[in-house]
Each structure stands twice: as C-alpha cells, then as structure tokens.
Design a protein around this motif. Structure first.
Motif, PDB file in Angstrom:
ATOM      1  N   LEU A   1       0.818  -1.215   0.000  1.00 16.12           N
ATOM      2  CA  LEU A   1       0.000   0.000   0.000  1.00 16.12           C
ATOM      3  C   LEU A   1       0.851   1.264   0.000  1.00 16.12           C
ATOM      4  CD1 LEU A   1      -2.974   0.691  -0.062  1.00 16.12           C
ATOM      5  CD2 LEU A   1      -2.944   0.792   2.422  1.00 16.12           C
ATOM      6  N   SER A   2       1.986   1.217   0.652  1.00 15.62           N
ATOM      7  CA  SER A   2       2.833   2.412   0.698  1.00 15.62           C
ATOM      8  C   SER A   2       3.921   2.410  -0.375  1.00 15.62           C
ATOM      9  CB  SER A   2       3.467   2.547   2.085  1.00 15.62           C
ATOM     10  OG  SER A   2       4.264   1.413   2.353  1.00 15.62           O
ATOM     11  N   ASP A   3       4.011   1.355  -1.175  1.00 16.28           N
ATOM     12  CA  ASP A   3       5.001   1.298  -2.253  1.00 16.28           C
ATOM     13  C   ASP A   3       4.743   2.390  -3.265  1.00 16.28           C
ATOM     14  OD1 ASP A   3       5.792  -0.979  -0.973  1.00 16.28           O
ATOM     15  OD2 ASP A   3       5.181  -2.357  -2.551  1.00 16.28           O
ATOM     16  N   PHE A   4       5.784   3.077  -3.669  1.00 12.04           N
ATOM     17  CA  PHE A   4       5.700   4.079  -4.733  1.00 12.04           C
ATOM     18  C   PHE A   4       4.566   5.081  -4.502  1.00 12.04           C
ATOM     19  CE2 PHE A   4       8.666   1.507  -6.844  1.00 12.04           C
ATOM     20  CZ  PHE A   4       8.223   0.201  -6.832  1.00 12.04           C
ATOM     21  N   ASN A   5       4.406   5.518  -3.258  1.00 12.86           N
ATOM     22  CA  ASN A   5       3.348   6.470  -2.911  1.00 12.86           C
ATOM     23  C   ASN A   5       1.961   5.967  -3.295  1.00 12.86           C
ATOM     24  OD1 ASN A   5       5.186   8.339  -1.855  1.00 12.86           O
ATOM     25  ND2 ASN A   5       5.637   9.073  -3.920  1.00 12.86           N
ATOM     26  N   GLY A   6       1.743   4.678  -3.172  1.00 18.09           N
ATOM     27  CA  GLY A   6       0.427   4.115  -3.448  1.00 18.09           C
ATOM     28  C   GLY A   6       0.161   3.816  -4.908  1.00 18.09           C
ATOM     29  N   ARG A   7       1.146   3.929  -5.769  1.00 12.15           N
ATOM     30  CA  ARG A   7       0.925   3.717  -7.209  1.00 12.15           C
ATOM     31  C   ARG A   7       0.541   2.283  -7.555  1.00 12.15           C
ATOM     32  NH1 ARG A   7       5.960   7.035  -8.249  1.00 12.15           N
ATOM     33  NH2 ARG A   7       5.146   9.135  -8.172  1.00 12.15           N
ATOM     34  N   THR A   8       0.771   1.367  -6.644  1.00  9.81           N
ATOM     35  CA  THR A   8       0.398  -0.016  -6.911  1.00  9.81           C
ATOM     36  C   THR A   8      -1.105  -0.238  -6.744  1.00  9.81           C
ATOM     37  OG1 THR A   8       0.960  -0.621  -4.649  1.00  9.81           O
ATOM     38  CG2 THR A   8       2.654  -0.969  -6.324  1.00  9.81           C
TER      39      THR A   8
END
Length: 195
Positions: free
Chosen positions: A171-178
């Motif tokens: 959820l916090s990866d890449f500012n939520g981009r996932t």
C-alpha cells in the motif's frame, strides 16, 4: 513440471500439479477439477500454479475441509464462483495472482489469513470486509485496474483508512501507485490516495 503427491504420508498432505506441460487437463470442462480431488479429504496443500484452468466452479474444492494452502497463480483463471471456498473451512493461504480475474467477489472465507490476487484484471471489488473475512490479515491487490466509481466506494474507503483491520500489501510502495484507478478514463492512473 511435476505431478507430485506426497508419498511419505497416508493422509495425502500435499498435492502438486504445477506446470501445464505435465499436468492433467484441469477445469476445461465441467467437473474435471472436482474429480481430480475426489477422495482426498485430508490434503492440506494444493499447488495448481502455471496451468490453464480458466474457471473455477462451486464444487471444485468440495470436501477438502483440511486444505490450508491453495496456489492457483498463473493459471489463466477468468472466473471463480463466489461460493467456491465455502467448502474449504480451514483455508488460510490463497494465491490467485497473475490470472485474468476481473471481479473480486467471494461469499466468505472465514479462516483465510493471506489473500494474493495481485496482477489480475480486477476492476470491481465486492464483499472484502471483516464479516466475510474475519481472520484475514494480509491482502495483496496490487497492480489491478480498479474502477474508481461508486461501485467500489466501500473498497476505496477501506484502503484510504489503511485497511480497517486488513494489511494491504504494498500500500505504501511508490506512494500508493500499486493501487491505482484503471477507469473511468478521466481517473486512469490516479492512485487511490489522490482521490
């Protein structure tokens, strides 16, 4: 590829049918997969990764009450009956990643701890709540083209409140981009945190 039934145990603890080149032709016609697991009530783990299953019917895992771990990743699954996993009361780990599912809709999986449905085509998410998944800890829904409309309002609110009891993997990866919108066109690529 392999078709491997754990021969060290009379309980058939592990059933592995991975790699479509060596596996029987599962799920291409009605009842084929359910027949493959007939008379295996004590099996605890099934690996069906890398097959061509296409759809999973309501009775495909019937009478597998001791099943704990089920891997059906990379198996070209497009549809799963919402009630399929009602017959697996001890299922804790379910991997449906890298398939072609477009809708997340399961009736109830009460013992599930980890659910991976990442990298599918899921645009609609239904019934992802504590009443349907009371034991669920970790959900992986990354890289799905989520429809950012009222239809998914409950799911989007759940993500925005950091899961309401669920740990959304990445959820916090890449500012939520996932976790981003796949539609409507005006919202495509917008992360759920930007809504």
């Amino acid at each position: 590829g392999r078709v491997d039934q754990n021969s060290d145990s009379n309980d058939n603890d592990f059933w592995d049918i991975s790699d479509e080149n060596s596996a029987p032709d599962l799920g291409r016609s009605t009842n084929e997969m359910s027949l493959a697991f007939d008379n295996l009530p004590n099996v605890k783990e099934i690996n069906l990764a890398n097959n061509q299953i296409n759809r999973i019917c309501v009775d495909d895992f019937y009478n597998l009450e001791n099943l704990v771990n089920l891997n059906i990743s990379s198996s070209k699954v497009t549809k799963i009956n919402p009630s399929t996993f009602l017959f697996t009361p001890n299922l804790e780990y379910l991997d449906l990643s890298l398939n072609y599912l477009s809708v997340f809709d399961f009736t109830e999986i009460s013992s599930l701890l980890l659910l991976d449905v990442s990298r599918n085509l899921i645009s609609t998410i239904r019934n992802l709540d504590q009443s349907s998944f009371p034991s669920l800890d970790t959900v992986d829904l990354r890289f799905n083209p989520i429809k950012c409309t009222c239809e998914n309002k409950v799911f989007i609110k759940t993500v925005l409140t950091r899961g309401r009891g669920f740990n959304f993997k990445g959820l916090s990866d890449f500012n939520g981009r996932t976790y981003a919108c796949g539609s409507p066109t005006s919202m495509k690529g917008v992360t759920l945190f930007q809504l």
